[in-house]
Write an enzyme that holds these catalytic residues in place. Structure first.
Site, PDB file in Angstrom:
ATOM      1  N   ASP A 270       0.841  -1.196   0.000  1.00 15.59           N
ATOM      2  CA  ASP A 270       0.000   0.000   0.000  1.00 15.59           C
ATOM      3  C   ASP A 270       0.879   1.251   0.000  1.00 15.59           C
ATOM      4  O   ASP A 270       1.358   1.684   1.046  1.00 15.59           O
ATOM      5  CB  ASP A 270      -0.910  -0.014   1.247  1.00 15.59           C
ATOM      6  CG  ASP A 270      -1.825   1.215   1.301  1.00 15.59           C
ATOM      7  OD1 ASP A 270      -1.909   1.937   0.282  1.00 15.59           O
ATOM      8  OD2 ASP A 270      -2.453   1.428   2.357  1.00 15.59           O
ATOM      9  N   LYS A 277       1.648   8.000   0.235  1.00 16.61           N
ATOM     10  CA  LYS A 277       2.026   8.074   1.653  1.00 16.61           C
ATOM     11  C   LYS A 277       3.379   8.762   1.798  1.00 16.61           C
ATOM     12  O   LYS A 277       4.190   8.715   0.883  1.00 16.61           O
ATOM     13  CB  LYS A 277       2.150   6.660   2.242  1.00 16.61           C
ATOM     14  CG  LYS A 277       0.840   5.942   2.480  1.00 16.61           C
ATOM     15  CD  LYS A 277       1.080   4.571   3.088  1.00 16.61           C
ATOM     16  CE  LYS A 277      -0.228   3.843   3.354  1.00 16.61           C
ATOM     17  NZ  LYS A 277      -1.064   4.478   4.384  1.00 16.61           N
ATOM     18  N   ARG A 351     -11.080  -0.307   2.339  1.00 16.40           N
ATOM     19  CA  ARG A 351     -12.547  -0.367   2.333  1.00 16.40           C
ATOM     20  C   ARG A 351     -13.091  -0.543   0.916  1.00 16.40           C
ATOM     21  O   ARG A 351     -14.158  -1.117   0.722  1.00 16.40           O
ATOM     22  CB  ARG A 351     -13.114   0.887   3.018  1.00 16.40           C
ATOM     23  CG  ARG A 351     -12.761   2.173   2.344  1.00 16.40           C
ATOM     24  CD  ARG A 351     -12.911   3.390   3.243  1.00 16.40           C
ATOM     25  NE  ARG A 351     -11.794   3.555   4.172  1.00 16.40           N
ATOM     26  CZ  ARG A 351     -11.703   4.525   5.079  1.00 16.40           C
ATOM     27  NH1 ARG A 351     -12.671   5.419   5.202  1.00 16.40           N
ATOM     28  NH2 ARG A 351     -10.659   4.597   5.865  1.00 16.40           N
TER      29      ARG A 351
HETATM   30  N1  BES Z   1      -3.175   0.285   5.293  1.00 14.96           N
HETATM   31  C1  BES Z   1      -3.517   1.586   5.751  1.00 14.96           C
HETATM   32  C2  BES Z   1      -3.760   1.638   7.255  1.00 14.96           C
HETATM   33  C3  BES Z   1      -2.545   1.577   8.138  1.00 14.96           C
HETATM   34  C4  BES Z   1      -1.712   2.668   8.265  1.00 14.96           C
HETATM   35  C5  BES Z   1      -2.302   0.447   8.884  1.00 14.96           C
HETATM   36  C6  BES Z   1      -0.627   2.592   9.122  1.00 14.96           C
HETATM   37  C7  BES Z   1      -1.229   0.398   9.756  1.00 14.96           C
HETATM   38  C8  BES Z   1      -0.384   1.477   9.861  1.00 14.96           C
HETATM   39  C9  BES Z   1      -4.787   2.062   5.065  1.00 14.96           C
HETATM   40  O1  BES Z   1      -4.953   1.653   3.763  1.00 14.96           O
HETATM   41  C10 BES Z   1      -4.716   3.555   5.035  1.00 14.96           C
HETATM   42  O2  BES Z   1      -3.843   4.066   4.393  1.00 14.96           O
HETATM   43  N2  BES Z   1      -5.638   4.224   5.739  1.00 14.96           N
HETATM   44  C11 BES Z   1      -5.640   5.628   5.795  1.00 14.96           C
HETATM   45  C12 BES Z   1      -7.068   6.089   5.710  1.00 14.96           C
HETATM   46  C13 BES Z   1      -7.225   7.577   5.560  1.00 14.96           C
HETATM   47  C14 BES Z   1      -6.698   8.018   4.208  1.00 14.96           C
HETATM   48  C15 BES Z   1      -8.679   7.921   5.701  1.00 14.96           C
HETATM   49  C16 BES Z   1      -5.001   6.044   7.120  1.00 14.96           C
HETATM   50  O3  BES Z   1      -5.202   5.367   8.109  1.00 14.96           O
HETATM   51  O4  BES Z   1      -4.258   7.011   7.113  1.00 14.96           O
HETATM   52 ZN    ZN Z   2      -4.047  -0.127   3.263  1.00 16.69          ZN
HETATM   53 MN    MN Z   3      -3.976   2.962   2.396  1.00 17.91          MN
END
Ligand code: BES
Ligand code: ZN
Ligand code: MN
Length: 495
Positions: A270, A277, A351
């Site tokens: 991801d 990110k 999601r």
């Molecule tokens: N895989 C990530 C969540 C995650 C982040 C798990 C860090 C463990 C450590 C997920 O896909 C994600 O990026 N979520 C975002 C959602 C936001 C953009 C609403 C997040 O948590 O920042």
């Molecule tokens: Zn993710």
């Molecule tokens: Mn993500």
């Protein structure tokens, strides 16, 4: 690692190491008293001299005691019985196996179920098996010269009393659970260039080959297109690796029995996509398939056990990468359910793949659906690295999962799924948007999924904080396999 359970005298037990407990203040456990008698008060002399205080989780290794058949005797401090709790029990077990693993003993006989280590023999055996397996696990399979495997290969749970069939059953079920966790950990730790969606599909097919009770099917992107999975497919658009939708159908009960469906998030890397990110620790996003890996671990364990239950594993898997073809913020897609989604942040991709997998899951006419996902960074902020976040649209299911987590010491904490949060997902242009803002980020992610799970009893586990450890001890934990296994085992008992 092999485990067995038997009755026997500590002094005559042939073993690389016999483990017996000493209470704080120097009182010997019953097993330690038997050794003490055979070895002409060697242990009581030791405690009198102050060489072993009996403080919880201290250890003392003794060699070749006269009158004792085992090569070594390990004394383990049990602390004060009145102060014993689960945390201290686990510290005692951790110290015990650390001490055993620092000896060349290939096998050990542990007198830890009779008294002192915990108040419930089944709980102690379960946690001892988890601890032994965790310490024996190696994550260096990709080094050119991997380190040595653990020397300790066989654990006997020895007792002065005759072990019950139920206790033996717990031991065997937990051993199978740890083998499932090993698969989960190994897959989690594999890097994204090796553990691709195609690799996960191959693992699932291999499980189907190894167990006649599992039937694996892999859907390709063209199949998903036909099913109308516009949300899932929007995530994989930036990737060169083909997305897969894996299903593993385990039949352990009559075909008429409705299955439990486990849906695991399988993002093999991801990057965030166009909503890229930040660079720090981005490598850890190889762990974004730990939900999928936990489903594979559970499927392996239940097949090995022959659990009398029907379980379906559903794994949507792809990469989330930026490219000229990648989905952009503002893009609107149509999910398999027909609901349209405005993608405001391509990093909220979990999601988007789960919603189509959850809609697809209805085809199995499930009794219960549980999804497992490293879904939100906000869950790490809320609960840290101890508890999984848990949501459910059915209170009985929520309570069963919480109880299973307690029993296996793989705990979850329930968060609210109230409609009061739903408006945060309102979009001007589509049926919903894929993010709800910073406030309550774990809850709004669950609320998004809830819009696709109205037809069945459903729970969501956010394992973002619990699926792996960061830092010096970076590595997958194998959670929540223990909790899910306990839940499934409990279901067979109550049916
Ligand atoms: N895989 C990530 C969540 C995650 C982040 C798990 C860090 C463990 C450590 C997920 O896909 C994600 O990026 N979520 C975002 C959602 C936001 C953009 C609403 C997040 O948590 O920042
Ligand atoms: Zn993710
Ligand atoms: Mn993500």
């Amino acid at each position: 690692m092999e485990f067995s359970i038997k009755q026997g005298n500590p002094d005559s037990m042939k073993s690389g190491c016999v483990v017996v407990g000493v209470f704080e203040g120097g009182k010997l456990s019953a097993a330690a008293q038997a050794i003490d008698k055979a070895a002409q008060h060697a242990l009581s002399d030791l405690t009198k001299r102050g060489d072993m205080s009996g403080k919880a989780a201290t250890t003392l290794l003794l060699h070749k005691l006269p009158g004792v058949a085992a090569e070594r005797v390990l004394l383990v401090g049990l602390g004060k019985p009145a102060e014993l709790n689960h945390k201290i029990s686990l510290e005692i077990l951790d110290a015990t196996f650390k001490a055993l693993n620092s000896t060349p003993a290939k096998d050990a006989a542990l007198y830890i179920t009779d008294e002192g280590v915990g108040n419930d023999a089944a709980w102690v055996i379960k946690q001892a098996v988890f601890t032994a397996a965790e310490q024996a696990f190696r994550a260096d399979g990709m080094k050119s010269k991997p380190g040595k495997p653990a020397t300790l290969k066989h654990i006997t749970f020895a007792s002065l009393n005759k072990p019950t069939a139920a206790l033996k059953n717990v031991m065997e079920q937990t051993a199978a659970t740890t083998r499932g966790m090993e698969l989960t950990k190994t897959l989690g730790n594999l890097p994204g260039n090796i553990c691709t969606p195609t690799y996960l599909a191959a693992q699932a097919l291999a499980l189907g080959k190894a167990h006649s009770s599992i039937k694996t099917t892999v859907l390709e992107e063209k199949d998903m297109q036909k099913l109308g999975m516009g949300s899932f497919l929007s995530v994989t658009r930036g990737s060169e690796q083909p997305a897969k939708l894996i299903t593993l159908e385990y039949t352990g009960a009559a075909k008429t029995q409705k299955p439990v469906v486990l849906v695991g998030k399988g993002i093999t890397f991801d990057s965030g996509g166009i909503s890229l990110k930040p660079g720090a620790e981005m490598d850890e996003m190889k762990y974004d398939m730990c939900g999928a890996a936990s489903v594979l671990g559970v499927m392996q364990a239940i097949a090995e056990m022959g659990l009398k239950l029907n379980v379906v594993g559903v794994i949507p898997t792809c990469e989330n990468l930026p490219s000229g073809k990648a989905t952009k913020p503002g893009d609107i897609v149509t999910s398999m359910s027909g609901q349209t989604i405005e993608i405001l942040n391509t990093d909220a991709e979990g999601r988007l793949i789960l919603c189509d997998a959850l809609t697809y899951s209805a085809k199995f006419k499930p009794d219960t659906v549980i999804d497992i996902a490293t879904l939100t960074g906000a869950c790490v902020i809320a609960l840290g690295h101890v508890a999984h976040g848990m949501f459910s649209n059915e209170e009985k299911l929520a309570q069963e999962l919480l109880a299973a987590g307690e029993q296996a010491h793989d705990r979850a904490w329930q968060l609210p799924l109230w409609d009061d949060y739903q408006h945060l997902l309102d979009s001007n242009f589509a049926d919903m948007q894929n993010i709800g803002g910073r406030a309550g980020g774990t809850i709004t992610a669950a609320c998004f999924l809830a819009r696709f799970t109205k037809e069945y009893h459903w729970a969501h586990l956010d394992i973002a904080g619990t699926a792996w450890k960061s830092g010096k001890h970076k590595g997958a934990t194998g959670r929540p396999v223990p909790m899910l296994m306990q839940y499934l085992i409990n279901r067979t008992a109550s049916k």
